[in-house]
Motif scaffolding. Sequence first.
Motif, PDB file in Angstrom:
ATOM      1  N   SER A  82      54.419  87.383 -71.786  1.00  0.00           N
ATOM      2  CA  SER A  82      55.294  86.366 -71.229  1.00  0.00           C
ATOM      3  C   SER A  82      54.962  85.049 -71.900  1.00  0.00           C
ATOM      4  N   ARG A 127      62.913  79.864 -68.636  1.00  0.00           N
ATOM      5  CA  ARG A 127      62.051  80.812 -67.924  1.00  0.00           C
ATOM      6  C   ARG A 127      61.045  81.435 -68.890  1.00  0.00           C
ATOM      7  N   GLU A 157      59.345  84.143 -68.092  1.00  0.00           N
ATOM      8  CA  GLU A 157      59.391  85.589 -67.884  1.00  0.00           C
ATOM      9  C   GLU A 157      60.826  85.966 -67.559  1.00  0.00           C
ATOM     10  N   SER A 158      61.486  86.604 -68.487  1.00  0.00           N
ATOM     11  CA  SER A 158      62.884  86.982 -68.269  1.00  0.00           C
ATOM     12  C   SER A 158      63.264  88.077 -69.248  1.00  0.00           C
ATOM     13  N   GLU A 159      64.516  88.481 -69.183  1.00  0.00           N
ATOM     14  CA  GLU A 159      65.045  89.505 -70.084  1.00  0.00           C
ATOM     15  C   GLU A 159      65.542  88.900 -71.399  1.00  0.00           C
ATOM     16  N   ASP A 160      65.393  87.601 -71.533  1.00  0.00           N
ATOM     17  CA  ASP A 160      65.961  86.930 -72.697  1.00  0.00           C
ATOM     18  C   ASP A 160      65.352  87.462 -73.998  1.00  0.00           C
ATOM     19  N   SER A 162      67.728  75.708 -67.967  1.00  0.00           N
ATOM     20  CA  SER A 162      67.145  76.982 -67.524  1.00  0.00           C
ATOM     21  C   SER A 162      66.166  77.498 -68.568  1.00  0.00           C
TER      22      SER A 162
END
Length: 371
Positions: A95, A79, A81-84, A77
């Motif tokens: 991003s 990504r 663009e994420s909240e990570d 996984s």
Amino acid sequence: MGVFSFAAVALPLLLAIFSGAVNACSPSEREALLTLSSSLKEPYLGIFDSWQQGTDCCSSWYGISCDPTTHQVTDVSLRGESEDPILQKLGHSKSGYMTGWINPSICQLDKLNTLIIADWKGIAGEIPPCVAELPNLRVLDLIGNSLTGKIPEQIGNLQKLTVLNLADNKLTGEIPSSIVQLSSLKHLDLSNNLLAGEIPANFGNLKMLSRALLSRNQLTGTIPTSIGNMYRLADLDLAMNKLSGQIPAQLGKMKVLATLNLDNNMFSGAIPPAVMGNSGVGILNFSRNSLEGNIPDVFGPKSYYMVLDLSFNNLKGPVPKSLSSAKYVGHLDLSHNHLCGEIPVGTPFDHLEASSFDGNDCLCGNPLKTC
């Protein structure tokens, strides 16, 4: 230290070391992932800094998860663009960006459930055809890259697949006919690519599908009538293609259909009354087609439209009076047709602006000029 006390200390230590070795990911899967990372270049975030030879990919590698019992890789996984927190290095408004290509070595992870390499913008090349040979794959999400080539022909082999998201790439060719074999599929997003050809005739075989998003491609032909068999379908978006023919009346029988976007195509003929009278649909956009005839006068107390857009067609006749009995109409656009007659009074017409009715033949009444 006595023999007994030495054994009491040494044995747990040896067991811990042995257990750690057993629990580590296999060398072959580690190599497959390292080969994948060697094909991808991510210059800003250090996504692959934790992917190091000699370390356990199950416990310390970013974006990798493993089965707790077998210690085989189950999830990749990544990504953009994420909240990570790792993405916070670029600030909240930024991003990730990654180039390179998806190496077929990913297909050596035969227990893979989830493959997400999404929103990196610069990843190019083709989707490895061998992805269709991963029997346990449930989620394939490659949205938001620059992938080219065709969707793998044998994609229908993925009988456990529930999510197929290939949107916002540069994929070409036709939608593979085998896609209708994905009996577990719930979410399909192929929007914003360069896909051509027709929607497979047996598309309605996807009985579990709740979202079918195929907008912004170059699809031709008609809407398969088999879509009427998709009783779980809530969102159907075919906007901005080159689809033609008539709108199937079968769409009016779909009980959970909530969003129906067919705008910017070449549909012709009359709007089926059953479709307009489907009380479950809350967003309906048929704008910029070649639809003819009268607007069906089939609205009632169960009609609830957040958006009802029929603009830029060849519709004629009056504005249906039954619209006044609708429970709610938010955005209404009937502009640029050939409608004629007096605009009904009362709700929802009392809150609409003239732009909702502009460009017709002979409409009158509030908010236009008096009759």
